[in-house]
Design an enzyme around this catalytic site. Structure first.
Site, PDB file in Angstrom:
ATOM      1  CB  CYS A   1      10.966  -1.454  -7.614  1.00 44.46           C
ATOM      2  SG  CYS A   1       9.567  -1.545  -8.738  1.00 44.46           S
TER       3      CYS A   1
ATOM      4  CB  SER B   1       5.735  -9.140  -4.676  1.00 50.11           C
ATOM      5  OG  SER B   1       6.026  -8.240  -5.724  1.00 50.11           O
TER       6      SER B   1
ATOM      7  CB  ILE C   1       0.946  -3.147  -5.207  1.00 53.32           C
ATOM      8  CG1 ILE C   1      -0.585  -3.263  -5.200  1.00 53.32           C
ATOM      9  CG2 ILE C   1       1.515  -3.440  -6.578  1.00 53.32           C
ATOM     10  CD1 ILE C   1      -1.280  -2.142  -5.949  1.00 53.32           C
TER      11      ILE C   1
ATOM     12  CE  LYS D   1       3.649 -14.784  -3.608  1.00 54.27           C
ATOM     13  NZ  LYS D   1       2.612 -13.957  -2.978  1.00 54.27           N
TER      14      LYS D   1
ATOM     15  CG  HIS E   1       7.142  -4.657  -4.458  1.00 47.32           C
ATOM     16  ND1 HIS E   1       8.155  -3.822  -4.031  1.00 47.32           N
ATOM     17  CD2 HIS E   1       7.316  -4.769  -5.816  1.00 47.32           C
ATOM     18  CE1 HIS E   1       8.884  -3.445  -5.067  1.00 47.32           C
ATOM     19  NE2 HIS E   1       8.401  -3.998  -6.156  1.00 47.32           N
TER      20      HIS E   1
END
Lengths: 387, 387
Positions: B84, B208, B210, B330, B334
């Site tokens: 990430c 969060s 995706i 969030k 993400h």
């Protein structure tokens, strides 16, 4: 750019290392490079790797390897991917990191683990280097893409299959003297002629074997080195990187490696040497056709005349431009994401005069060229030795 | 290091872009960044991406994207991966490439496509950010690793679940004003309290979402810019990268983000500002616990006291240290390998004064922190605005 020196090299044999993980392989190469340099650590680690996510269900190799080799300070570390060009990409990024001044020493390591998987898994993984939407979807594998290129090349320029044999015979002859090579045995023209066809016209002896392995170097600014050391100092004189379309049918000329031409010109320009000033050339002979194309695009042969250099013996040790002096991809082996780093390590071995029976006499300038995909990403590096 | 300026930014909305491929998304962000800068091309493209090989069966994104955006000159391009943290890793490499002088302009782009796959595939892909041999093999997913950390944190420092609510409420409140955010709606304390538990104690509003998306910037040496331009010049004042062990149980203190501490100190040192000089902070709130840990390790809160900043309203626009001003992971979403680049783009938006209702008044210094894995790779960047 500040001048960068390679002060340490390390490599594992290319083999089926079923008992060693990605980490163990990378660690062996890194520790060997550090020991060779007489250092304990470096400020950053750049990892060249293509298949760890797909074949080992493991990404984030940068952190994993940095942790494994015990960098208690938690040094910077990333993975870089450019298919089979990942190794040289890691080298170039290490080079730029040190050149920028952001770090004062960096390890570039290439590592790949391919032989623990089923052949279908490995082949599917390798196919991610081709265009998923326009090539792989039609059932093309990596071998068959190269087979189409070779077929076209033979048709356009009138070569026979046998004319490619010297590339493979030379690579195997040199690998006999490389203890890290996967295939340490010679082959004859007869062997080549009888080799099983994989994807016509490519036969088993046109193609490089996969393998597990890792190779690493330690880079520092040349200004850090004490003056008047006994051993020759190996510096990076030129570095070039370029791309072409991934899908071969998208190229204006599928028989010309544009990215090889561009990246070689960049490396020639930076180093101030041309093809005639290069003493030997570690090229990317994943398939014998790629040797021909690489020699042409890099300025060693006329367009369509690459095989001539092989037939005339010019690619052997002692010839005009010795290639694959440690066995090349064909016989040292091709652990894809590590291959580019093996090439760099081998150029350093030659420039240090450590190659015994396959030493290029008086070698002062060596070139390495690493190819991702069928010519989509190409990196060319020129290293020099100076007292 | 030569001073580097960001002269163009671009982003796609974070969403379920079922009709757009990785290439289309990356292209949209890159073209927007070029248009924003008034330029037609750049000399290199560095791509941050984590999952293309596993979820899209496509590696070598560097060449693919370079070709897609029509760089006829075949510019240098690679993919960089740090789970990430891939986005910020691409930014840092672009920075070093320009700083080294090897290229005079570079695009950093983060791109990810996650919503075309089955949830089990996406989760397996994300698990490659954890330690395959020591974490994933025991059935740990990425959420459950963070859940263990949050549980331990609550036990050690005596916090209740509700104490983490302000992080999520603040992120959602800010996302309402970001047209590129995935979740453009506010949430209440009541919503948080009633949210379904995913992996105790983490609930749906601690985590969060995706998404698919891409974000890009164009970097050039600041010396290239004409003097006396009207718009503020945004420069990279500090850049730091560090690693820790991937496996959380391997850390001396699982509640301390060592790599955040190291990389933030590096960025503070380079930029000459400390936490008190930072006007806002785009942190990596993949889970609300990570907001607390990031604030502590970066010097904004005492050890174990991160949630206090939320409870006291200090993280809101107008507070002492506004965070996730565009929605954060969030609520902006993400898209893992792209997230770090969204953060950089958002810091630039703030420094340019383009954030409307969530503008941080008089913002001159912004910080972004991108985390790969549960703290294994962390990059911190400090950008400044000057007339």
């Amino acid at each position: 750019m500040r001048e960068i020196a390679i002060i340490g090299i390390g490599q594992t044999p290319v083999s089926e290392h079923w008992e060693k993980s990605l980490l163990v392989l990378a660690g062996e190469a890194i520790f060997a490079a550090l020991q060779d340099a007489g250092r304990e650590s470096a400020e950053a680690i750049y990892v060249g790797n293509m298949l760890s996510g797909i074949l080992s269900q493991q990404e984030q190799l940068g952190s994993l390897i940095a942790d494994w080799v015990g960098t208690t300070r938690g040094v910077e570390a990333f993975k870089v991917e450019a298919a089979c060009g990942s190794g040289a990409a890691a080298f170039r990024l290490a080079l730029m990191a040190v050149a920028s001044g952001e770090v004062d020493s960096a390890i570039a390591v290439g590592v790949e683990k391919m032989t623990d998987s089923l052949p279908i898994e490995t082949n599917s993984g390798l196919a991610t280097a081709a265009d998923a939407d326009w090539e792989v979807i039609h059932g093309l594998t990596f071998v068959s893409i190269n087979a189409l290129v070779m077929q076209r090349y033979m048709y356009e320029y009138g070569w026979e299959q046998d004319d490619f044999a010297p590339f493979s015979i030379n690579a195997h002859a040199n690998a006999v003297h490389n203890p890290n090579a996967r295939l340490q045995f010679p082959i004859t023209p007869e062997d080549y002629r009888k080799a099983a066809v994989i994807s016509a016209p490519i036969n088993l002896l046109d193609a490089s074997p996969i393998g597990d392995g890792a190779a690493a170097v330690l880079l520092v600014p040349a200004e850090q080195l004490p003056l008047g050391m006994g051993a020759p100092v190996i510096t990076v004189a030129g570095s070039g990187a370029a791309t072409s379309s991934i899908a071969v049918h998208d190229r204006r000329d599928p028989l010309w490696l544009r990215a090889a031409e561009f990246s070689a010109k960049q490396a020639y320009h930076q180093s101030g040497v041309g093809p005639q000033g290069v003493d030997f050339f570690e090229l990317h002979d994943a398939f014998s056709i790629m040797s021909a194309l690489s020699l042409e695009a890099s300025g060693f042969a006329e367009r369509g005349q690459g095989p001539r250099l092989g037939l005339d013996g010019e690619i052997r040790i002692g010839g005009r431009i010795p290639i694959t002096t440690r066995g090349g991809l064909k016989a040292r082996g091709h652990p894809v994401g590590a291959t580019g780093m093996y090439q760099i390590v081998e150029v350093v071995e030659q420039l240090r005069g450590q190659c015994g029976n396959t030493q290029v006499d008086g070698a002062k300038v060596g070139m390495a060229q690493n190819i991702g995909g069928s010519g989509a990403t190409i990196l060319t590096h020129i290293l020099k030795s100076r007292k």
